[in-house]
Design a protein around this motif. Structure first.
Motif: not given
Length: 329
Positions: A277-278, A305-307, A301, A295
């Protein structure tokens, strides 16, 4: 035109699709590096706009922001093939138990994002959409399936090429396959290549297959030999794929992409993978084959991490792959 104003980097005159002449000011404080070619078309995102009337005439102005992105669409009449790439739309996500949802996605209705993807493809004048699996979430219901099918058959009229992911349950697969079997422009990808444009791109696909990846080798044909680019679409954990720093994207061994490349005589120019999802780009080990991890276009996500929910625009010319640009959604 450069400017003597030390706060203004440069100013250019542009024209929008409606024929309005507009001044675009790019400010030095935003530290942007832009290169614009006269006569070419561009898509601007995260730009500030305003208009006012003076002397009976309406005037327009655009100003940069720190998040401004500029995507070149080529000159008018450009014959490049443009494909919008997406994965993991997870339509039906809203039905998950609250404790099974990602933080910040508790109220998410992924149907809106699926519609936004189709709108974006239309805005970018894409020649088709490639979906790398998990169209649906595993808890999707009949209304979710109807929503997707209605959008695919809607006024967008954009070709849609897809594979299935691990969340695409049998009921969802049967519904989409049955409802689109005789619909031109909606194609489920397989090991037999699907041609896009005037043989510009050939698309291959492998559904999520648990431990059976990659299954049968891709079918070599005159089409796959003569095409400008062959793209393989899969849905799994990419391995062994290195990021720009030379490190493995994922230490966990998932689908070994090397096996898929070795067992076929088709020259693969790009591997597109959903499932993670990233979104990021990398390279397949010793083959140096570019790999794009799509992503998700939704903030689902569960990791740190920010996706960065987005899609990707692939551009193919007679010389092959001409670029891949990311488009926030």
């Amino acid at each position: 035109m450069t400017s003597s104003n030390n706060k203004l980097d440069f100013e250019v005159t542009v024209e929008d699709a409606a024929g309005h002449t507009i001044s675009l000011k790019v400010w030095s404080t935003h530290s942007l590096s832009l290169s614009l070619t006269e006569g070419h078309q561009y898509e601007l995102e995260n730009v500030r706009g305003r208009y006012w009337s003076q002397g009976g005439t309406r005037h327009y102005q655009l100003d940069s922001t720190k998040d401004l992105t500029v995507t070149e669409l080529g000159p008018p009449g450009d014959n490049a093939t443009r494909l919008l790439i997406v994965g993991d739309t997870h339509v039906g996500y809203r039905h998950r138990r609250r404790d099974k949802k990602a933080k910040g996605a508790r109220e998410l209705d992924a149907r809106d994002r699926f519609r936004a993807v189709m709108n974006q493809a239309n805005t970018l004048d894409a020649d088709g959409v490639i979906h790398a699996g998990d169209i649906f979430d595993h808890v999707a219901i009949g209304s979710d399936r109807s929503f997707v099918i209605n959008n695919l058959k809607s006024e967008f009229n954009i070709p849609f090429y897809y594979i299935y992911g691990n969340h695409d349950e049998p009921a969802s697969r049967r519904t989409v396959d049955g409802a689109t079997e005789d619909v031109s422009g909606i194609e489920r990808l397989s090991t037999v290549g699907e041609s896009v444009g005037e043989m510009d791109v050939t698309l291959f696909g492998i559904d999520y297959s648990y431990d059976n990846f990659p299954g049968q080798p891709l079918k070599t044909s005159a089409q796959s030999v003569l095409t400008n680019a062959n793209v393989l679409v899969v849905h799994d954990t990419p391995y062994p794929v290195q990021n720009g720093k030379g490190h493995l994207m994922y230490q966990k061994r998932g689908a070994d992409f090397r096996v898929a490349v070795k067992q076929t005589s088709v020259d693969i120019d790009l591997i597109v993978s959903g499932h993670m999802h990233v979104g990021q780009q990398g390279t397949l080990d010793e083959f140096q084959t570019p790999v794009l991890v799509t992503g998700a276009p939704t903030p689902i996500n569960n990791r740190k991490e920010n996706n960065n929910p987005s899609t990707w625009l692939l551009r193919v010319t007679e010389d092959g792959i001409d670029g891949i640009t990311r488009h926030p959604l």
